[in-house]
Design a protein around this motif. Sequence first.
Motif, PDB file in Angstrom:
ATOM      1  N   HIS A   1       0.835  -1.197   0.000  1.00  0.00           N
ATOM      2  CA  HIS A   1       0.000   0.000   0.000  1.00  0.00           C
ATOM      3  C   HIS A   1       0.874   1.253   0.000  1.00  0.00           C
ATOM      4  O   HIS A   1       0.624   2.204  -0.753  1.00  0.00           O
ATOM      5  CB  HIS A   1      -0.929  -0.008   1.213  1.00  0.00           C
ATOM      6  CG  HIS A   1      -1.922   1.099   1.204  1.00  0.00           C
ATOM      7  ND1 HIS A   1      -2.554   1.564   2.343  1.00  0.00           N
ATOM      8  CD2 HIS A   1      -2.416   1.877   0.187  1.00  0.00           C
ATOM      9  CE1 HIS A   1      -3.369   2.545   2.035  1.00  0.00           C
ATOM     10  NE2 HIS A   1      -3.308   2.758   0.736  1.00  0.00           N
ATOM     11  N   ALA A   2       1.908   1.263   0.845  1.00  0.00           N
ATOM     12  CA  ALA A   2       2.801   2.422   0.922  1.00  0.00           C
ATOM     13  C   ALA A   2       3.520   2.649  -0.407  1.00  0.00           C
ATOM     14  O   ALA A   2       3.649   3.794  -0.873  1.00  0.00           O
ATOM     15  CB  ALA A   2       3.825   2.216   2.042  1.00  0.00           C
ATOM     16  N   TYR A   3       3.949   1.572  -1.026  1.00  0.00           N
ATOM     17  CA  TYR A   3       4.639   1.670  -2.314  1.00  0.00           C
ATOM     18  C   TYR A   3       3.708   2.213  -3.394  1.00  0.00           C
ATOM     19  O   TYR A   3       4.080   3.116  -4.160  1.00  0.00           O
ATOM     20  CB  TYR A   3       5.165   0.287  -2.696  1.00  0.00           C
ATOM     21  CG  TYR A   3       5.646   0.146  -4.122  1.00  0.00           C
ATOM     22  CD1 TYR A   3       6.865   0.673  -4.524  1.00  0.00           C
ATOM     23  CD2 TYR A   3       4.867  -0.520  -5.073  1.00  0.00           C
ATOM     24  CE1 TYR A   3       7.306   0.528  -5.830  1.00  0.00           C
ATOM     25  CE2 TYR A   3       5.294  -0.669  -6.376  1.00  0.00           C
ATOM     26  CZ  TYR A   3       6.518  -0.134  -6.749  1.00  0.00           C
ATOM     27  OH  TYR A   3       6.945  -0.265  -8.042  1.00  0.00           O
ATOM     28  N   ALA A   4       2.481   1.689  -3.436  1.00  0.00           N
ATOM     29  CA  ALA A   4       1.534   2.099  -4.476  1.00  0.00           C
ATOM     30  C   ALA A   4       1.133   3.555  -4.326  1.00  0.00           C
ATOM     31  O   ALA A   4       0.915   4.256  -5.317  1.00  0.00           O
ATOM     32  CB  ALA A   4       0.297   1.203  -4.443  1.00  0.00           C
ATOM     33  N   ILE A   5       1.052   4.046  -3.086  1.00  0.00           N
ATOM     34  CA  ILE A   5       0.559   5.399  -2.857  1.00  0.00           C
ATOM     35  C   ILE A   5       1.711   6.403  -2.798  1.00  0.00           C
ATOM     36  O   ILE A   5       1.528   7.564  -2.460  1.00  0.00           O
ATOM     37  CB  ILE A   5      -0.297   5.429  -1.563  1.00  0.00           C
ATOM     38  CG1 ILE A   5      -1.358   6.514  -1.643  1.00  0.00           C
ATOM     39  CG2 ILE A   5       0.568   5.568  -0.315  1.00  0.00           C
ATOM     40  CD1 ILE A   5      -2.444   6.391  -0.583  1.00  0.00           C
ATOM     41  N   ARG A   6       2.924   5.940  -3.131  1.00  0.00           N
ATOM     42  CA  ARG A   6       4.129   6.790  -3.249  1.00  0.00           C
ATOM     43  C   ARG A   6       4.634   7.298  -1.900  1.00  0.00           C
ATOM     44  O   ARG A   6       5.237   8.365  -1.808  1.00  0.00           O
ATOM     45  CB  ARG A   6       3.875   7.998  -4.154  1.00  0.00           C
ATOM     46  CG  ARG A   6       3.365   7.694  -5.535  1.00  0.00           C
ATOM     47  CD  ARG A   6       2.929   8.947  -6.270  1.00  0.00           C
ATOM     48  NE  ARG A   6       1.826   9.602  -5.615  1.00  0.00           N
ATOM     49  CZ  ARG A   6       1.940  10.703  -4.885  1.00  0.00           C
ATOM     50  NH1 ARG A   6       3.103  11.298  -4.737  1.00  0.00           N
ATOM     51  NH2 ARG A   6       0.871  11.242  -4.305  1.00  0.00           N
ATOM     52  N   ALA A   7       4.436   6.543  -0.832  1.00  0.00           N
ATOM     53  CA  ALA A   7       4.909   6.972   0.485  1.00  0.00           C
ATOM     54  C   ALA A   7       6.425   6.825   0.570  1.00  0.00           C
ATOM     55  O   ALA A   7       7.005   5.905  -0.015  1.00  0.00           O
ATOM     56  CB  ALA A   7       4.246   6.148   1.584  1.00  0.00           C
ATOM     57  N   SER A   8       7.060   7.729   1.308  1.00  0.00           N
ATOM     58  CA  SER A   8       8.502   7.634   1.522  1.00  0.00           C
ATOM     59  C   SER A   8       8.836   6.932   2.828  1.00  0.00           C
ATOM     60  O   SER A   8       9.923   6.378   2.982  1.00  0.00           O
ATOM     61  CB  SER A   8       9.137   9.036   1.526  1.00  0.00           C
ATOM     62  OG  SER A   8       8.606   9.827   2.579  1.00  0.00           O
ATOM     63  N   ASP A   9       7.885   6.962   3.798  1.00  0.00           N
ATOM     64  CA  ASP A   9       8.119   6.355   5.103  1.00  0.00           C
ATOM     65  C   ASP A   9       6.836   5.714   5.625  1.00  0.00           C
ATOM     66  O   ASP A   9       5.731   6.185   5.342  1.00  0.00           O
ATOM     67  CB  ASP A   9       8.591   7.409   6.120  1.00  0.00           C
ATOM     68  CG  ASP A   9       9.881   8.084   5.726  1.00  0.00           C
ATOM     69  OD1 ASP A   9      10.946   7.615   6.151  1.00  0.00           O
ATOM     70  OD2 ASP A   9       9.815   9.082   4.979  1.00  0.00           O
TER      71      ASP A   9
END
Length: 448
Positions: A69-77
């Motif tokens: 989910h973090a990767y798909a939504i472009r999260a850095s942390d």
Amino acid sequence: MDSTGKEKSDLKNKSTGDKEELTTPKVVVDFSESEFDRKIKSGRNKVEGELALGEKLSIINLIDGIIEHAYAIRASDIHLDPGPDEISVRLRIDGILQDVHTIPKSIHSEVTTRIKILAGLRTDEHQAAQDGRFTITVEDGSAIDMRVSIIPTYYGENIVLRLLVDQAEEYSLEALGFSKDNAKKILQAVKRPYGMILATGPTGSGKTTTLYTILKQINRRDVSIVTIEDPIEYAIPGIEQIQVNPRTGLTFANGLRSILRQDPNVIMVGEIRDSETAGIAVNTALTGHLVLSTLHTNDAATTLPRLLDMKIEPYLIASTVNIAIGQRLVRKICVHCKKQFHMSQVERDSFKNSLKDVSPGFFSDDMPMYKGTGCEKCNHTGYFGRMGIHEVLFPDGAIRDAVLSKAPASEIRRLAIKQGMITILEDGLTKVKAGLTTPEEILRMFYE
């Protein structure tokens, strides 16, 4: 999703070329917009589906889902913050933390253990800070390098995961938001065979990315490039990269001494933190090497007096600093929900009053503004991605004379503006006029 030791791939490079003065930096995503939406929903649904299973949930699938989910939504942390009754999962997206999930406190120890196993950390240690990293492969085959920090708190161990992902980056000065004039100054400084190129700004302002981009410009087979970093964020083929390791005595200063025996043409020092490192870096630049590094200062003009504070002689600073780059990161307006609007007179007057350093005629009363109304793609924030706003100080004769006389930063800044330097604030406002970011974002960056 399986963990793997796969090395990160080469950063994508793109030459600057003749572009418009202001263009929207590209965000390259290796799947279509519909696929982009699907991956966001897939990661979110995977987490929510596991949490719905209650005691039967799989910790492995839960952690994998959070990372997807973090990767798909472009999260850095990814922040896993324990509280008295639950664990808050927060993602830093475009520099802003957002709450996305809540995990039961009852599985806190299992979540912590799973991440410790992935990162090769001690699972029986709960009262000491631990740092590690691991590489994991997501659904589309991309390898994500995860940096792990675990620290004990009142409610248990707090975990922060940093995603080091280069899939969406166009590594060129234009893509980072540099104007044509500023990019030209930097490329001019890079062509010099020796001297220092310094990127300055607060933590998280994109300094390291700027230096990586410059290295890509000069990475050729006939040039020996060596870096010493803490940590190495991206692997770049053709460049020798060294990881700082204080346990073995490999500090920035000691590593820099050793690098000089490796016959380099170009050296990148991740950060100048102390007088010893500053002294070695300056002398290295003086003896025929091009040195790139970062400093924590508020703007480009403060860089030169900061070196004076580090006990560097004024004549050495005047002789070695080729260019100082000051920068910040601001969020870009989401192109999917971007709308034009006109500020009310009250809003315009309030905005102008907050920007006393900008000439009154910078904005016309009928000038249109743009903002994002919020949509699924930008997580209803109105912003999608970030870009840099910059000021580039190119020391000329007057500025060098000011350094020799130990002039304060305010005088150096005045001279730099006189010679044509566009300040960070003015660069940001120019991007507001171009419809790339919002007035609120500029105010947040400088005055929040």
